[in-house]
Design a protein around this motif. Structure first.
Motif, PDB file in Angstrom:
ATOM      1  N   ASP A  60      27.296  11.193 -30.662  1.00  0.00           N
ATOM      2  CA  ASP A  60      26.299  11.542 -31.679  1.00  0.00           C
ATOM      3  C   ASP A  60      26.010  13.041 -31.653  1.00  0.00           C
ATOM      4  O   ASP A  60      25.963  13.695 -32.705  1.00  0.00           O
ATOM      5  CB  ASP A  60      25.011  10.742 -31.456  1.00  0.00           C
ATOM      6  N   ALA A  61      25.799  13.582 -30.466  1.00  0.00           N
ATOM      7  CA  ALA A  61      25.519  15.014 -30.347  1.00  0.00           C
ATOM      8  C   ALA A  61      26.719  15.848 -30.771  1.00  0.00           C
ATOM      9  O   ALA A  61      26.573  16.869 -31.450  1.00  0.00           O
ATOM     10  CB  ALA A  61      25.119  15.347 -28.908  1.00  0.00           C
ATOM     11  N   GLY A  65      24.496  14.926 -34.548  1.00  0.00           N
ATOM     12  CA  GLY A  65      23.375  13.999 -34.661  1.00  0.00           C
ATOM     13  C   GLY A  65      22.416  14.115 -33.490  1.00  0.00           C
ATOM     14  O   GLY A  65      22.411  15.101 -32.754  1.00  0.00           O
ATOM     15  N   THR A  66      21.611  13.072 -33.308  1.00  0.00           N
ATOM     16  CA  THR A  66      20.614  13.057 -32.243  1.00  0.00           C
ATOM     17  C   THR A  66      21.274  12.754 -30.905  1.00  0.00           C
ATOM     18  O   THR A  66      21.963  11.733 -30.769  1.00  0.00           O
ATOM     19  CB  THR A  66      19.547  11.986 -32.524  1.00  0.00           C
ATOM     20  N   SER A  69      19.833  11.327 -25.279  1.00  0.00           N
ATOM     21  CA  SER A  69      19.061  11.799 -24.126  1.00  0.00           C
ATOM     22  C   SER A  69      18.475  10.649 -23.326  1.00  0.00           C
ATOM     23  O   SER A  69      18.394  10.706 -22.095  1.00  0.00           O
ATOM     24  CB  SER A  69      17.944  12.733 -24.590  1.00  0.00           C
TER      25      SER A  69
END
Length: 232
Positions: A60-61, A65-66, A69
């Motif tokens: 995602d990163a 995207g988010t 974490s």
């Protein structure tokens, strides 16, 4: 030679990688875990062998995207937390500096995420930095200087052949030999295509320091006995 299990994260879950075609990635189905939960899969892999280090591709990163974490925080909170090599598509100095300050984290600068070599030039001497040279079906993805100037390479260099990931087609020995010849004393890490113990031993004979592995762990072609014998 080290074997480092891979956890590909998407939407908070571990997914099964398929030759870099990320739109096809689906939550992993594995005999090592009843679910695709990141901690459950990690624990399943550690029942094969007590791996101290895991490689994380935060898809995602990487795709803008988010970041995952929460999944990383859960791994950090494990009773015996692993060291994590994390490619989260980092592109800026502030984010990379913060990641390098974390004792449990080794950030990976993926060539596919970089528009230029400024970040690599700034941090290449940091002992915890890892470079990933990313190769897709259409060739190398990243600034040309990443390949042309080995002096920019940190002490750990991943050769990531995405077309081989999840393919069980064997490592990209030709490319690995070429990178190893340019790497000097740096550690070269193979990623993509590892099928079995014979591949691991062949990589070791080339002087490859480690291999990022997923499929052959989940499908059982690398057994606990073999992993123990290899001394990962």
């Amino acid at each position: 030679m080290r074997i480092i299990p891979v956890l590909d994260l998407k939407g908070g879950e571990v997914v099964r990688a398929q030759q870099g075609k990320r739109d096809r990635y689906r939550p992993i189905v594995t005999p090592l875990s009843q679910t695709s939960d990141v901690v459950a899969v990690t624990e399943g892999l550690r029942r094969l062998y007590p791996f101290p280090t895991f490689y994380i591709a935060d898809l995602d990163a990487i795709e803008g995207g988010t970041p995952n974490s929460g999944a990383l925080a859960r791994l950090k909170a494990m009773a015996e937390p692993p060291e994590l090599w994390v490619d989260a598509g980092v592109t800026d100095e502030k984010t990379l500096s913060a990641a390098l300050a974390e004792s449990w984290l080794c950030p990976v600068v993926g060539s596919e995420s970089q528009q230029d070599d400024a970040l690599l030039r700034r941090f290449c001497d940091h002992p915890e930095l890892i470079l990933s040279l990313d190769f897709f079906d259409d060739g190398f993805r990243g600034p040309a200087s990443f390949l042309d100037e080995p002096a920019l390479w940190p002490q750990k260099v991943i050769v990531m052949t995405l077309a081989k990931v999840g393919s069980a087609s064997g490592p990209d020995f030709t490319r690995l030999k070429a990178i190893k010849a340019k790497a000097g004393s740096r550690s070269v890490i193979a990623a993509g295509g590892v099928r079995n113990e014979a591949d691991i031993r062949a990589l070791s004979s080339l002087g490859i320091a480690a291999a990022l592995v997923a499929t052959s762990l989940h499908d059982g072609t690398l057994t606990p006995g073999q992993l123990a014998a290899l001394g990962t």
